[in-house]
Design a protein around this motif. Structure first.
Motif, mmCIF file in Angstrom:
data_model
loop_
_atom_site.group_PDB
_atom_site.id
_atom_site.type_symbol
_atom_site.label_atom_id
_atom_site.label_comp_id
_atom_site.label_asym_id
_atom_site.label_seq_id
_atom_site.Cartn_x
_atom_site.Cartn_y
_atom_site.Cartn_z
ATOM 1 N N GLY A 123 5.464 -48.933 33.075
ATOM 2 C CA GLY A 123 4.120 -48.519 33.456
ATOM 3 C C GLY A 123 3.059 -48.942 32.474
ATOM 4 N N THR A 124 1.805 -48.896 32.963
ATOM 5 C CA THR A 124 0.676 -49.138 32.074
ATOM 6 C C THR A 124 0.488 -47.963 31.125
ATOM 7 N N ASP A 125 0.995 -46.778 31.497
ATOM 8 C CA ASP A 125 0.757 -45.564 30.704
ATOM 9 C C ASP A 125 1.870 -44.564 31.012
ATOM 10 N N CYS A 126 1.844 -43.421 30.315
ATOM 11 C CA CYS A 126 2.686 -42.281 30.666
ATOM 12 C C CYS A 126 2.179 -41.674 31.972
ATOM 13 N N LYS B 100 6.527 -43.169 37.342
ATOM 14 C CA LYS B 100 7.771 -43.917 37.119
ATOM 15 C C LYS B 100 8.993 -43.184 37.684
ATOM 16 N N SER C 1 5.078 -46.207 27.695
ATOM 17 C CA SER C 1 4.509 -47.522 27.972
ATOM 18 C C SER C 1 4.550 -48.343 26.690
ATOM 19 N N HIS D 173 1.411 -47.755 24.768
ATOM 20 C CA HIS D 173 1.036 -46.428 24.289
ATOM 21 C C HIS D 173 1.310 -46.351 22.795
ATOM 22 N N THR E 162 9.876 -46.636 24.834
ATOM 23 C CA THR E 162 9.811 -47.566 25.964
ATOM 24 C C THR E 162 10.598 -48.843 25.708
ATOM 25 N N HIS F 108 1.310 -47.683 37.987
ATOM 26 C CA HIS F 108 -0.063 -47.717 37.462
ATOM 27 C C HIS F 108 -0.940 -46.735 38.225
ATOM 28 N N CYS G 292 0.484 -56.236 31.112
ATOM 29 C CA CYS G 292 1.583 -55.264 31.169
ATOM 30 C C CYS G 292 2.851 -55.925 31.711
ATOM 31 N N ASN H 69 6.259 -56.789 29.341
ATOM 32 C CA ASN H 69 7.555 -56.212 29.703
ATOM 33 C C ASN H 69 8.600 -57.293 29.966
#
Lengths: 336, 336
Positions: free
Chosen positions: A146-149, A153, A222, A225, A232, A248, A269, A273
């Protein structure tokens, strides 16, 4: 660690439906593992599964009472203790994702020891997690990143497992967080694992399998993050995914909990990854995007999804509103 | 956690000089913090600092007896206990990097409690490490990173601190591993920190400082190590380095402990560290390379160093043979 099913979901005096989210998640994703719920008279959570007494639940075969409610602080109030003791008397184990550990409450430990019941704290990793080996394992793996928490997910991974099973594909959701572990009945709370062992933990939850079997691994955090990227990357390396899905929330501007960090763009992103994932699986590929569009209008949502699909040539769905069949179509099309 | 100095270095029945490496490292980097060593008659380690009795060490002001020896398994044999008890009687704390925790041995705990002494297990992180905040801190930071584990990251960091201090620059070595913590007297054993808190741990060991102050942070692991990259990226994000030095052993072919992973090339290693480091410090730069050439001939070494310097336009040294003055020259030249 395997939590015995079926469950009785305990929601106590939950002060809102939101605070019973874990119980609701379990009942949604694994209805076959739930005999019913038990709550106190002042409970304000509303969800539609049978309310049972302890004896009734036991007679329906409940093997584990699961604490499916959260409170501020994650503590286990005294008002719950008698219910937990009686559940053990009636043959049930207890499972909890609260901060306060069941195993730190002497009266529960004493009763469990006396009766041979398990007290399962799902925030507590098993003690024997090995160092990651980095060896290629058989079978196929998909990791949600993901782009963030908190961008979907876990939800996306569970939805993909469900869709794959519907199509008679071999697929197992692999849990890395407390709610996911309750749903799956097993897993490792990866953010609670000592940093040296994170990749090793990801390896043991997605072991060697049939060559056409998919492990659908629940992502965490992420790479972007500033607090949690260590979790991650360990999960990315250890799960050695063949496929990733990027999750996202297009309405979010800043990284969760951080005031000075914007979200990465989807291209960065995805590429980061793939780049870092290639260390343990040189054939890693992105199969698509899963958005949480709950804060967007329908027209905004359609525009964003179209724009992403046209930029990347990959499917983009809201896993809640659209389902994930386009993502599974893409997995099959890419012929892993 | 601050280990009180000066130290008495305990090496017991060390069966080789190699097994007393920690004591030798402390005496090499912090001679001013060492009153002497104490060993048993069958000790085979040779190094040149005064052998003392416990009373003699106490009278010279020793504040901590440091277990400076390793054995296979990292246990604390019964033969050591009387010496440790007597050292406490004479006013000393005990510090240990062994796997067996001092605090798990009842007779030591009892004596320490009774006398008000500290039993310091440097493999045990402090309990109150916060989640990383990702906020920019004042002062300057240099992190040693590497192509692999055990390629000279601690040595290089200590050598840079020493060289900077010689030039009257403000510099402090910041320890992240057990030997480094014994040398510095404080630090966090970062690979033993729960994964959610690794960046936070790196933040607290390199706090806000004067704008011309350098924290020289001891790196761990490698972004290219399939077992340990989570530790490495957390340390990179949390220490938010202005400068990195790439450490490398040109004679090594496979990653330590992994049979199927080759080392990354230096270009990829540098660029990936800079790319990921930019998340928390957009101005991160590489200042040079530190090689361990102990397995190479002089002519091979010269050839490799020249080739790296010409490829990158940055200094390349063997920190043991050449010292690190060229690296510190480069730091000053780059005008951080």
């Amino acid at each position: 660690m395997q939590i015995k099913t079926p469950y009785l979901l305990f929601i106590g005096e939950a002060d809102s439906t939101e605070s019973a989210k874990m119980a609701i998640g379990i009942a949604h994703w694994r209805p076959e593992n739930v005999v019913g719920k038990i709550s106190f008279p002042n409970c304000k959570a509303k969800f539609d599964i049978p309310e049972l007494g302890l004896r009734q639940a036991a007679s329906l075969g409940a093997k584990t009472l699961v604490l499916g409610v959260v409170n501020s602080g994650g503590f286990i109030p005294n008002t719950w203790i008698n219910t937990l003791l009686e559940a053990m008397e009636l043959g049930m184990d207890i499972a909890s994702g609260m901060h306060t550990r069941l195993n730190s409450i002497p009266v529960l430990v004493e009763k469990a020891t006396q009766l041979g019941r398990q007290l399962i704290d799902v925030r507590e990793p098993q003690p024997d997690i090995p160092i990651g080996k980095g060896l290629k394992r058989k079978g196929l793996r998909l990791l949600t990143v993901g782009t963030d928490c908190s961008v979907g997910k876990m939800f996306t991974a569970l939805a993909i497992e469900k869709e794959m099973r519907k199509r008679n594909l071999k697929a197992d959701f692999r849990a890395t967080g407390q709610t996911g572990i309750m749903i799956a009945g097993s897993g490792v709370p990866i953010d609670a694992v000592v940093s040296d062992f994170v990749a090793g933990a990801a390896e043991i939850i997605s072991p060697d399998a049939d060559s056409d079997h998919w492990d659908i691994v629940e992502g965490q955090g992420s790479l972007f993050h500033a607090s949690f990227a260590g979790v991650t990357i360990g999960l990315l390396h250890g799960s050695q995914p063949d496929a990733i899905v990027i999750c996202h929330d297009p309405s979010r501007e800043m990284m969760r909990g951080l005031t000075t960090y914007a979200l990465p763009d989807l291209r960065t992103c995805m590429e980061t990854n793939l780049q870092l994932g290639r260390l343990t699986n040189p054939n890693i590929q992105c199969v698509g995007f899963s958005l949480n569009t709950s804060r967007l209008s329908d027209s905004e949502t359609e525009k964003i999804k179209k724009s992403i699909e046209s930029e990347f040539g990959l499917p983009c769905v809201d896993s809640v509103k659209d389902g994930v069949s386009k993502l599974v179509d893409q997995v099959l099309k890419m012929n892993f």
